[in-house]
Structures are given as structure tokens and as C-alpha cells.
Design a protein around this motif. Structure first.
Motif, PDB file in Angstrom:
ATOM      1  N   SER A  39     -10.782  -5.356  46.862  1.00  0.00           N
ATOM      2  CA  SER A  39     -11.011  -5.446  45.424  1.00  0.00           C
ATOM      3  C   SER A  39      -9.857  -4.745  44.716  1.00  0.00           C
ATOM      4  O   SER A  39      -9.699  -3.532  44.831  1.00  0.00           O
ATOM      5  CB  SER A  39     -12.337  -4.789  45.051  1.00  0.00           C
ATOM      6  OG  SER A  39     -12.496  -4.796  43.651  1.00  0.00           O
ATOM      7  N   ARG A  43     -13.344  -2.680  41.903  1.00  0.00           N
ATOM      8  CA  ARG A  43     -13.651  -1.463  42.679  1.00  0.00           C
ATOM      9  C   ARG A  43     -12.414  -0.832  43.287  1.00  0.00           C
ATOM     10  O   ARG A  43     -12.510   0.005  44.178  1.00  0.00           O
ATOM     11  CB  ARG A  43     -14.669  -1.772  43.767  1.00  0.00           C
ATOM     12  CG  ARG A  43     -15.998  -2.225  43.233  1.00  0.00           C
ATOM     13  CD  ARG A  43     -16.666  -1.165  42.365  1.00  0.00           C
ATOM     14  NE  ARG A  43     -17.864  -1.684  41.726  1.00  0.00           N
ATOM     15  CZ  ARG A  43     -18.713  -0.962  41.043  1.00  0.00           C
ATOM     16  NH1 ARG A  43     -18.511   0.317  40.879  1.00  0.00           N
ATOM     17  NH2 ARG A  43     -19.765  -1.509  40.493  1.00  0.00           N
ATOM     18  N   GLY A  44     -11.249  -1.204  42.784  1.00  0.00           N
ATOM     19  CA  GLY A  44      -9.998  -0.632  43.254  1.00  0.00           C
ATOM     20  C   GLY A  44      -8.867  -1.091  42.358  1.00  0.00           C
ATOM     21  O   GLY A  44      -9.092  -1.702  41.311  1.00  0.00           O
ATOM     22  N   GLY A  50     -10.150  -1.281  46.684  1.00  0.00           N
ATOM     23  CA  GLY A  50     -11.465  -0.939  47.205  1.00  0.00           C
ATOM     24  C   GLY A  50     -11.970  -2.073  48.079  1.00  0.00           C
ATOM     25  O   GLY A  50     -11.226  -3.009  48.401  1.00  0.00           O
ATOM     26  N   VAL A  52     -15.360  -4.792  48.721  1.00  0.00           N
ATOM     27  CA  VAL A  52     -16.618  -5.378  48.279  1.00  0.00           C
ATOM     28  C   VAL A  52     -17.134  -6.307  49.374  1.00  0.00           C
ATOM     29  O   VAL A  52     -16.430  -6.615  50.331  1.00  0.00           O
ATOM     30  CB  VAL A  52     -16.481  -6.110  46.925  1.00  0.00           C
ATOM     31  CG1 VAL A  52     -16.162  -5.117  45.813  1.00  0.00           C
ATOM     32  CG2 VAL A  52     -15.445  -7.211  46.984  1.00  0.00           C
ATOM     33  N   VAL A 132     -13.662   3.319  50.686  1.00  0.00           N
ATOM     34  CA  VAL A 132     -14.722   3.330  49.675  1.00  0.00           C
ATOM     35  C   VAL A 132     -14.763   4.668  48.953  1.00  0.00           C
ATOM     36  O   VAL A 132     -14.957   4.725  47.736  1.00  0.00           O
ATOM     37  CB  VAL A 132     -16.089   3.000  50.337  1.00  0.00           C
ATOM     38  CG1 VAL A 132     -17.251   3.361  49.440  1.00  0.00           C
ATOM     39  CG2 VAL A 132     -16.138   1.536  50.754  1.00  0.00           C
ATOM     40  N   SER A 135     -11.588   4.899  46.327  1.00  0.00           N
ATOM     41  CA  SER A 135     -11.200   3.790  45.451  1.00  0.00           C
ATOM     42  C   SER A 135     -12.045   3.731  44.181  1.00  0.00           C
ATOM     43  O   SER A 135     -13.254   3.942  44.205  1.00  0.00           O
ATOM     44  CB  SER A 135     -11.331   2.462  46.207  1.00  0.00           C
ATOM     45  OG  SER A 135     -10.493   2.470  47.346  1.00  0.00           O
ATOM     46  N   ASN A 142     -15.852   2.847  43.925  1.00  0.00           N
ATOM     47  CA  ASN A 142     -16.261   1.973  45.017  1.00  0.00           C
ATOM     48  C   ASN A 142     -17.517   2.496  45.713  1.00  0.00           C
ATOM     49  O   ASN A 142     -18.384   1.721  46.120  1.00  0.00           O
ATOM     50  CB  ASN A 142     -15.108   1.840  46.012  1.00  0.00           C
ATOM     51  CG  ASN A 142     -15.150   0.607  46.877  1.00  0.00           C
ATOM     52  OD1 ASN A 142     -14.239   0.386  47.662  1.00  0.00           O
ATOM     53  ND2 ASN A 142     -16.174  -0.223  46.783  1.00  0.00           N
ATOM     54  N   TYR A 145     -20.699   1.323  44.074  1.00  0.00           N
ATOM     55  CA  TYR A 145     -21.015  -0.062  44.470  1.00  0.00           C
ATOM     56  C   TYR A 145     -21.764  -0.076  45.803  1.00  0.00           C
ATOM     57  O   TYR A 145     -22.784  -0.753  45.942  1.00  0.00           O
ATOM     58  CB  TYR A 145     -19.712  -0.857  44.566  1.00  0.00           C
ATOM     59  CG  TYR A 145     -19.818  -2.217  45.210  1.00  0.00           C
ATOM     60  CD1 TYR A 145     -20.253  -3.322  44.478  1.00  0.00           C
ATOM     61  CD2 TYR A 145     -19.477  -2.398  46.542  1.00  0.00           C
ATOM     62  CE1 TYR A 145     -20.336  -4.575  45.069  1.00  0.00           C
ATOM     63  CE2 TYR A 145     -19.562  -3.647  47.134  1.00  0.00           C
ATOM     64  CZ  TYR A 145     -19.989  -4.733  46.394  1.00  0.00           C
ATOM     65  OH  TYR A 145     -20.067  -5.963  46.982  1.00  0.00           O
TER      66      TYR A 145
END
Length: 178
Positions: A39, A43-44, A50, A52, A132, A135, A142, A145
Motif C-alpha cells: 500500500s 496504509r503507507g 504498508g 493490505v 505493519v 507504516s 498500518n 488496519y
């Protein structure tokens, strides 16, 4: 037009965003839930991507199947394509799915494209946890998430041992860093 089914394995399970006639726990065979998609935005970042979820090949995946009426077919498919095919990291596939009531159906699902630049591949728990943990993207950290996904899976009675391992490793690393 005939009704059709949609298989969800991530946020689609608790936030489908479309009208459906029936929702049942289901299992897709030949694929597993995995943090296998880089991501770069949500998320990054390009410098620190990151991870996902994607549906990657191998094993099986517990999720949810939604039965959609034939009259809503095109609208639902248009919505899903806008949602899932933004960067084309997923491929739209017809998956064999077993429903919790014993029926076997074919369902539309979105499987990671292993040839796409965003495909992160199969990562070990510790590798995924470190990515994770550090990020952050436009939609937030992350780890938020991952923890949100784990909470929803738990609420639905779905165990994902690998993802739970990533969550535990992120927590342990965060506690060790304090």
C-alpha cells in the motif's frame, strides 16, 4: 438476469457497500487471506509502503458470501470494480465457494495479481509485523488496519492464525520499543 454471489474476505465482509438479498458465512478453496499487497497511499507511502489484504493462492479462506439479485448485477459489479480495481492489483475471478448451509456456489471474488508491482509475496509473520508496525498512509497507521481487521474477524467468529500472529508480533514489537 440470474442472481449471483460475491465473496468477501476483508472489509467487504463488514462493509459491503451494496444491496444484497442474503449474507452467509462461506469458504473459498484454493485461496487464503494474506497481507500480500503493498500500500503506497492508504496504509503507507512510496518510501515506506504498508501492507493490505489480498486473496492469494493456496489453502482456503473463511469469509462471507453475498447473494445479489440479478436486477442489481450490473450496478453491484460496477461498484465492486471501482472499489477493488483502482490500481489493478486484484483480478476479478469466479471462485468456487462453500456456503455455511452446505450449498456450493460460484462467487465473484478479487484475487491478487502476482505479477503486479504491488504484490508483496508471501511474507513471514515477523517480516509483515515490522512493515505493519512502522507504516502510515493517508488512511492512517498500518497497524490500525490490521487490528481493525482482526477485531472484525473475531466478531464474526473467524480465526486467521497467520494474521493473528502478525497482530501479536506488532504488539510485542511496540511494547519492546517503549
Amino acid at each position: 438476469m440470474d442472481e449471483f454471489w460475491v465473496f468477501g474476505y476483508g472489509s467487504l465482509m463488514w462493509n459491503p457497500g451494496f444491496t444484497f438479498e442474503e449474507r452467509l458465512p462461506a469458504r473459498a478453496f484454493g485461496f487464503r487471506r494474506s497481507l500480500c499487497v503493498w500500500s503506497y497511499v492508504h496504509r503507507g507511502t512510496p518510501d515506506r509502503p504498508g501492507l493490505v489484504l489480498g486473496l492469494d493462492r493456496g489453502g482456503s479462506c473463511r469469509g462471507v458470501a453475498f447473494r445479489v439479485s440479478g436486477e442489481n448485477r450490473e450496478d453491484v459489479l460496477d461498484y465492486l470494480r471501482r472499489r477493488e480495481l483502482v490500481t489493478n492489483v486484484y483480478l476479478e475471478k469466479i471462485l468456487p465457494v462453500s456456503l455455511s448451509d452446505g450449498r456450493q456456489v460460484k462467487a465473484v471474488g478479487y484475487v491478487v495479481d502476482r505479477h503486479h508491482v504491488q504484490y508483496a509475496g508471501a511474507l513471514e509473520i515477523e517480516q509483515a509485523a515490522e512493515i505493519v508496525r512502522v507504516s502510515v498512509g493517508q488512511s492512517g497507521p498500518n497497524d490500525t488496519y490490521v487490528f481493525n481487521t482482526l477485531a472484525h474477524l473475531k466478531d464474526m467468529g473467524i480465526r486467521d492464525h497467520w494474521l493473528e500472529g502478525v497482530g501479536a508480533a506488532v504488539t510485542a514489537r511496540a511494547q519492546a520499543a517503549v
